[in-house]
Design a protein around this motif. Structure first.
Motif, mmCIF file in Angstrom:
data_model
loop_
_atom_site.group_PDB
_atom_site.id
_atom_site.type_symbol
_atom_site.label_atom_id
_atom_site.label_comp_id
_atom_site.label_asym_id
_atom_site.label_seq_id
_atom_site.Cartn_x
_atom_site.Cartn_y
_atom_site.Cartn_z
ATOM 1 N N VAL A 747 76.401 35.895 -33.351
ATOM 2 C CA VAL A 747 76.515 37.356 -33.230
ATOM 3 C C VAL A 747 77.148 37.777 -31.912
ATOM 4 C CG1 VAL A 747 74.644 37.941 -34.795
ATOM 5 C CG2 VAL A 747 74.136 37.430 -32.406
ATOM 6 N N GLY A 748 77.928 36.909 -31.310
ATOM 7 C CA GLY A 748 78.645 37.303 -30.105
ATOM 8 C C GLY A 748 78.002 36.894 -28.798
ATOM 9 N N LEU A 749 76.837 36.230 -28.826
ATOM 10 C CA LEU A 749 76.221 35.791 -27.569
ATOM 11 C C LEU A 749 77.128 34.820 -26.832
ATOM 12 C CD1 LEU A 749 72.511 35.171 -28.687
ATOM 13 C CD2 LEU A 749 73.538 37.268 -27.784
ATOM 14 N N ALA A 750 77.800 33.955 -27.575
ATOM 15 C CA ALA A 750 78.684 32.963 -26.952
ATOM 16 C C ALA A 750 79.825 33.644 -26.200
ATOM 17 C CB ALA A 750 79.236 32.016 -28.012
ATOM 18 N N ASP A 751 80.367 34.724 -26.754
ATOM 19 C CA ASP A 751 81.462 35.430 -26.084
ATOM 20 C C ASP A 751 80.999 36.057 -24.770
ATOM 21 O OD1 ASP A 751 83.526 34.840 -27.830
ATOM 22 O OD2 ASP A 751 83.091 36.529 -29.142
ATOM 23 N N VAL A 752 79.763 36.602 -24.770
ATOM 24 C CA VAL A 752 79.236 37.178 -23.530
ATOM 25 C C VAL A 752 79.084 36.094 -22.470
ATOM 26 C CG1 VAL A 752 77.300 38.388 -22.468
ATOM 27 C CG2 VAL A 752 78.058 39.042 -24.761
ATOM 28 N N LEU A 753 78.549 34.953 -22.855
ATOM 29 C CA LEU A 753 78.394 33.850 -21.901
ATOM 30 C C LEU A 753 79.741 33.373 -21.380
ATOM 31 C CD1 LEU A 753 75.588 31.780 -23.670
ATOM 32 C CD2 LEU A 753 75.375 33.176 -21.609
ATOM 33 N N PHE A 754 80.741 33.345 -22.237
ATOM 34 C CA PHE A 754 82.090 32.967 -21.813
ATOM 35 C C PHE A 754 82.572 33.907 -20.706
ATOM 36 C CE2 PHE A 754 86.699 33.385 -22.081
ATOM 37 C CZ PHE A 754 87.132 32.067 -22.144
ATOM 38 N N GLU A 755 82.297 35.193 -20.861
ATOM 39 C CA GLU A 755 82.792 36.187 -19.903
ATOM 40 C C GLU A 755 82.020 36.183 -18.592
ATOM 41 O OE1 GLU A 755 82.464 39.710 -22.189
ATOM 42 O OE2 GLU A 755 84.064 39.158 -23.591
ATOM 43 N N ILE A 756 80.731 35.815 -18.604
ATOM 44 C CA ILE A 756 79.908 35.916 -17.386
ATOM 45 C C ILE A 756 79.469 34.537 -16.890
ATOM 46 C CG2 ILE A 756 79.111 38.271 -17.869
ATOM 47 C CD1 ILE A 756 76.723 35.418 -18.492
ATOM 48 N N HIS A 757 80.190 33.484 -17.252
ATOM 49 C CA HIS A 757 79.688 32.147 -16.933
ATOM 50 C C HIS A 757 79.552 31.912 -15.434
ATOM 51 C CE1 HIS A 757 84.115 31.444 -16.964
ATOM 52 N NE2 HIS A 757 83.841 30.603 -15.993
ATOM 53 N N ARG A 758 80.385 32.538 -14.612
ATOM 54 C CA ARG A 758 80.235 32.347 -13.165
ATOM 55 C C ARG A 758 78.917 32.942 -12.661
ATOM 56 N NH1 ARG A 758 84.507 31.248 -9.722
ATOM 57 N NH2 ARG A 758 82.954 31.520 -8.094
ATOM 58 N N GLU A 759 78.538 34.112 -13.177
ATOM 59 C CA GLU A 759 77.244 34.708 -12.806
ATOM 60 C C GLU A 759 76.100 33.821 -13.277
ATOM 61 O OE1 GLU A 759 77.190 39.179 -13.524
ATOM 62 O OE2 GLU A 759 79.034 38.569 -14.549
ATOM 63 N N LEU A 760 76.279 33.212 -14.438
ATOM 64 C CA LEU A 760 75.269 32.301 -14.971
ATOM 65 C C LEU A 760 75.099 31.100 -14.042
ATOM 66 C CD1 LEU A 760 73.535 31.900 -17.611
ATOM 67 C CD2 LEU A 760 75.415 30.478 -18.435
ATOM 68 N N PHE A 761 76.214 30.522 -13.586
ATOM 69 C CA PHE A 761 76.153 29.389 -12.664
ATOM 70 C C PHE A 761 75.433 29.785 -11.369
ATOM 71 C CE2 PHE A 761 80.425 27.742 -14.539
ATOM 72 C CZ PHE A 761 79.755 27.243 -15.642
ATOM 73 N N GLN A 762 75.726 30.982 -10.856
ATOM 74 C CA GLN A 762 75.129 31.415 -9.594
ATOM 75 C C GLN A 762 73.624 31.614 -9.734
ATOM 76 O OE1 GLN A 762 76.690 31.860 -6.406
ATOM 77 N NE2 GLN A 762 74.488 31.818 -5.950
ATOM 78 N N ALA A 763 73.188 32.223 -10.833
ATOM 79 C CA ALA A 763 71.753 32.425 -11.040
ATOM 80 C C ALA A 763 71.031 31.093 -11.141
ATOM 81 C CB ALA A 763 71.515 33.261 -12.300
ATOM 82 N N ALA A 764 71.631 30.137 -11.843
ATOM 83 C CA ALA A 764 71.014 28.811 -11.965
ATOM 84 C C ALA A 764 70.929 28.137 -10.599
ATOM 85 C CB ALA A 764 71.812 27.959 -12.952
ATOM 86 N N LEU A 765 71.977 28.287 -9.783
ATOM 87 C CA LEU A 765 71.960 27.709 -8.437
ATOM 88 C C LEU A 765 70.844 28.329 -7.595
ATOM 89 C CD1 LEU A 765 73.198 25.954 -6.183
ATOM 90 C CD2 LEU A 765 74.782 27.855 -5.710
ATOM 91 N N ASP A 766 70.660 29.655 -7.702
ATOM 92 C CA ASP A 766 69.593 30.318 -6.953
ATOM 93 C C ASP A 766 68.226 29.739 -7.311
ATOM 94 O OD1 ASP A 766 71.409 31.933 -5.713
ATOM 95 O OD2 ASP A 766 71.002 33.718 -6.931
ATOM 96 N N VAL A 767 68.004 29.465 -8.599
ATOM 97 C CA VAL A 767 66.718 28.901 -9.023
ATOM 98 C C VAL A 767 66.500 27.547 -8.370
ATOM 99 C CG1 VAL A 767 65.430 27.975 -10.978
ATOM 100 C CG2 VAL A 767 66.636 30.148 -11.213
ATOM 101 N N VAL A 768 67.505 26.672 -8.417
ATOM 102 C CA VAL A 768 67.362 25.325 -7.857
ATOM 103 C C VAL A 768 67.127 25.383 -6.351
ATOM 104 C CG1 VAL A 768 68.580 23.163 -7.416
ATOM 105 C CG2 VAL A 768 68.676 24.193 -9.666
ATOM 106 N N GLU A 769 67.893 26.214 -5.671
ATOM 107 C CA GLU A 769 67.785 26.255 -4.210
ATOM 108 C C GLU A 769 66.468 26.844 -3.732
ATOM 109 O OE1 GLU A 769 72.398 26.380 -2.717
ATOM 110 O OE2 GLU A 769 71.350 28.309 -2.967
ATOM 111 N N ARG A 770 65.863 27.762 -4.507
ATOM 112 C CA ARG A 770 64.620 28.399 -4.075
ATOM 113 C C ARG A 770 63.374 27.690 -4.598
ATOM 114 N NH1 ARG A 770 65.040 34.031 -2.428
ATOM 115 N NH2 ARG A 770 67.216 34.669 -2.314
ATOM 116 N N CYS A 771 63.541 26.782 -5.538
ATOM 117 C CA CYS A 771 62.372 26.092 -6.105
ATOM 118 C C CYS A 771 61.717 25.212 -5.028
ATOM 119 C CB CYS A 771 62.784 25.250 -7.307
ATOM 120 S SG CYS A 771 61.366 24.569 -8.202
ATOM 121 N N GLU A 772 60.380 25.236 -4.969
ATOM 122 C CA GLU A 772 59.647 24.540 -3.913
ATOM 123 C C GLU A 772 59.448 23.054 -4.179
ATOM 124 O OE1 GLU A 772 56.026 26.609 -2.813
ATOM 125 O OE2 GLU A 772 56.884 28.500 -3.488
#
Length: 814
Positions: A747-772
């Motif tokens: 239903v178009g979720l893949a297209d949204v991820l294609f468009e915002i993949h850099r933001e997705l990468f950054q959010a994932a990086l924030d989780v890893v860097e802040r995890c204790e």
């Protein structure tokens, strides 16, 4: 299997003192005491107080019928809130309206007043159709409407039309129903295919009300958008053109969503004029149990312990869980602790989808009456069912979207009283991200709703339903393009030709297409994308219904050997008749529940959009002197997914110890869907240390992390996205991650991820860097046993590389 209940030493030690305090304190004092608590206070990593909000009132429109003015004056509403006045004024002028004010802001008045006004003006000749996302909500609103009609002294017929409606009432509604309250499923399969029987309704239909439109996203929303195309088509056939009155939680791009849903522009009413009591929020992060492994206390266990601080007989508390199993486990825990909480066992209830209707009505009624002091629920009580005025909400895990977060928070303090909301973070990447980025919860919504009415699979199925109802014609399609109907769909001509030339379901005669099959298509078309038939769960001895569940969920919930739970009672599945959709269960006492495991295989069918980043744009690899070719590539495209439930674990209550693993023997589920695909080049993978040894398992951790943070940008649950990680993809020959819509056609979720993949990468990086944690845990890349000893370090390196440097360029435009 029979076992004794595990004693709970924590309750025994803490309960008496905790209960006496909770019983005597106000909601504000409860929050203050928790904040000062030496054990629990420091775990509340963020506090937020939303001040009380003053009301803004206005006069009713001058042309409102005197009978309505008198009616609402008697009910204490001499002047509506400003947003109610604005919405009513637009509606009385015949405009389509979308109201996006918060929970408990009186949105119902915005569409009930215009409907009653038209009934009074036409002396009962106009008709209205109300669509609610759940049967419970439509029945709740039906009671309110009938009370208004009785007070007006009119003999108008208003009733709910769903699967529980008696045949005699159905006939009355078809012939004389002034207001019909139903849900999308009944409209799809019961009303529209039988429109000749509903001719009176469609001839005089002036208003269509759609409540909670933020729930209409994904496959379900895309299907409903086509059902609304069918509705407008049939209304036009009978000579009517109804206006649409919509309500929603606050969502981004609300006008765009409404236009996609109904095919027309709307007037947006979003400035809230209602008052609100003060509300205190706490974000609670469970304690770290193992710093090396990053293991935190289980959120469900912490909810049980927090109950000692926030539950009491003088106020009402609601616990929201994200899974049905969690509802049953927590309900069992709290019922076992009733004495320590100062409550009777029957003052603590569970509530979720799958409970039988009479049980749900009983619980709702007892909540309104104040007989129930604690309710544990899924999203089944998230929407606007009137359950009275609750005081404290505990959210066990982030619900998946800001809209759902605020809907759940809005269930307390609904009468302008002070309220307290606790968000418990799980050991889950998105929950931990929000624990360290709490502003994300309170800022403007950012998730985009995936909605694609023109999805080829969904559209094709709905065109069959529409053709059964009325023949298609070339002239109709040309006119439709301007009014937002089926004619706007880019694939419609091809679908009609295929259904007539290939499948022979239609017959083309001149410029018209006629339905030719004997089948009744709507019966076999599910709005949710899977099979239309639920699985009925029966007591194997009495053959009485215990509950029901959707077919897809049945594979991991009612397989043979599964523990099925209802309000803390446990049943074991003795036999699952998958073909006939029947599960037979026997009541047992156990000290464990079950969780199923699945395996997934993904095969690429075709790739549409493509973007790639050159290694010259990647600083880390440039320093490593890697030749300048592609660094990584992303696509959106079509894939074939095969999923099979393989085994299930027996998990002990309280300790969560695994006490056994058994195999599941059920057929595989197969779908063709859309996927966001991400692949590193082999040279980049080598330079980043992803080739060979334990580092390869870190790739799986990266994939899990990306799936978990995706709901920050999409209105979906992590489980709405399927995941497959391949260290050496058979298709691409390099490390690849697939995130796919877990529904046929996508239903178009893949297209949204294609468009915002850099933001997705950054959010994932924030989780890893802040995890204790030191080397990996469930809150980032997964436990060390899954991600490997180098999992977290490798993921940090990979995500840091992906989030920095140049942007992937669209290959198709290069």
């Amino acid at each position: 299997m029979s076992a004794q209940r595990t004693p709970d030493p924590d309750l025994a030690q803490r309960a008496p003192t905790s209960h006496r305090g909770a019983a005597a304190l106000s909601v504000d004092e409860l929050a203050a005491r928790l904040r000062a608590d030496p054990e629990f206070g420091p775990r509340c990593v963020h506090w937020r107080t939303v001040a009380a909000r003053d009301e803004h009132v206005a006069d009713f429109p001058a042309n409102l019928h005197p009978a309505l003015l008198e009616l609402y004056a008697r009910r204490g509403i001499a002047r509506p809130w400003s947003h109610q006045r604005e919405a009513i004024e637009h509606a009385l002028a015949g405009r389509d309206v979308l109201v996006t004010t918060p929970t408990a802001s009186g949105k119902t008045l915005c569409f009930v007043v215009p409907v009653l006004q038209r009934l009074l003006e036409t002396e009962g000749k106009s008709r209205a159709l109300f669509l609610y996302p759940t049967k419970a909500l439509s029945q709740d609103q039906s009671t309110n409407l009938n009370s208004l009609i009785a007070e007006l002294g009119r003999e108008w017929h208003s009733f709910t039309y769903d699967g529980d409606t008696p045949p005699s009432v159905r006939r009355t509604l078809r012939d004389q129903g002034h207001i019909v309250l139903t849900n999308p499923w009944m409209l799809h399969a019961g009303i529209l295919p039988n429109h000749a029987k509903w001719a009176e309704l469609f001839r005089d239909l002036e208003t269509v009300v759609i409540d909670e439109v933020h729930t209409l996203s994904g496959v379900f929303g895309s299907s409903v958008a086509n059902v609304l195309r069918r509705l407008q088509r049939i209304a036009a056939h009978y000579g009517s053109k109804p206006r649409f009155l919509l309500s929603s939680a606050t969502i981004p791009n609300a006008r765009e969503h409404a236009r996609t849903l109904i095919g027309r522009d709307v007037e947006l009413v979003e400035r809230d004029g209602s008052p609100a009591g003060p509300r205190t929020f706490a974000v609670y992060n469970p304690p770290m149990l193992d710093a090396v492994a990053g293991l935190r206390a289980n959120a469900l266990e912490e909810a049980r312990r927090l109950a000692l601080r926030v539950v009491g007989p003088k106020h009402q508390t609601i616990f929201f869980c994200n899974r049905r199993t969690s509802v049953e486990v927590l309900t069992r825990y709290l019922k076992a602790s009733a004495h320590e909480l100062g409550l009777e066992r029957d003052e603590i209830r569970g509530y979720r989808g799958g409970y039988l209707p009479n049980l749900r009505r009983e619980i709702e009624s007892d909540l309104r009456a104040g007989k129930v002091k604690v309710v544990v629920t899924t999203n089944a009580l998230e929407l606007g069912i009137d359950i009275g005025s609750l005081d404290v909400a505990v959210l066990v895990g982030y619900p998946g979207s800001q809209a759902s977060f605020w809907q759940r928070a809005g269930r307390v303090g609904r009468r302008g009283r002070a309220s307290f909301v606790i968000q418990i973070a799980r050991s889950d990447p998105i929950d931990q991200y929000l624990a360290t980025h709490p502003d994300w919860l309170f800022d403007a919504p950012r998730e985009r709703l995936g909605l694609d009415p023109d999805n080829l699979v969904i559209l094709s199925e709905q065109v069959k339903c529409a053709a059964f109802e009325l023949p298609f014609s070339v002239a109709e399609l040309e006119a439709d393009r301007a009014r937002g109907g089926f004619g706007r769909a880019p694939h419609l001509g091809g679908i009609l030709d295929y259904l007539s030339d290939e499948s022979k379901l239609l017959h083309r005669r001149g410029d018209r297409w006629f339905w030719m099959a004997d089948a009744y298509p709507a019966e076999d078309v599910s709005l949710a994308g899977g099979g239309p038939d639920n699985v009925l769960i029966l007591d194997s001895e009495t053959k009485k219904a215990v509950g029901e569940i959707d077919r897809e969920g049945s594979l991991t919930t009612v397989h043979e050997g599964a523990i099925y739970q209802v309000e803390g009672e446990t049943w074991i599945v003795e036999r699952f008749d998958f073909e006939n959709r029947r599960a037979y269960v026997k009541k047992v006492e156990t000290d464990y529940f079950t969780e199923a495991e699945v395996d997934t295989e993904v095969r690429v069918l075709g790739l549409d959009r493509e973007a790639a980043r050159k290694r010259a744009d990647a600083p880390q690899l440039a320093l490593a002197n890697v030749p300048s070719t592609d660094d990584y590539t992303v696509w959106s495209g079509e894939v074939h997914v095969t999923t099979i439930a393989t085994s299930y674990k027996k998990v002990r209550y309280y300790t969560r110890e695994s006490v056994g693993i058994e195999k599941i023997h059920l057929p595989a589920e197969e779908i063709d869907t859309q996927a966001f695909v991400f692949a590193l080049s082999l040279e980049s993978a080598n330079a980043l240390g992803l080739e060979g040894g334990d580092r390869g398992s870190a790739w799986s951790g990266v994939g899990k992390l990306l799936r978990h943070v995706a709901p920050l940008f999409l209105r979906c649950q992590p489980q709405d996205l399927g995941l497959s990680t391949q260290v050496r993809s058979p298709h691409f020959g390099r490390p690849t991650i697939f995130l796919y819509d877990r529904v046929q056609g996508g239903v178009g979720l893949a297209d949204v991820l294609f468009e915002i993949h850099r933001e997705l990468f950054q959010a994932a990086l924030d989780v890893v860097e802040r995890c204790e944690c030191e080397r990996g845990c469930p809150a980032c890349v997964g436990p060390i046993a899954e991600a490997g000893p180098l999992g977290k370090a490798s993921a940090r390196t990979v995500l840091g590389h992906l989030a920095r440097g140049g942007v992937a360029r669209d290959v198709n435009k290069a």
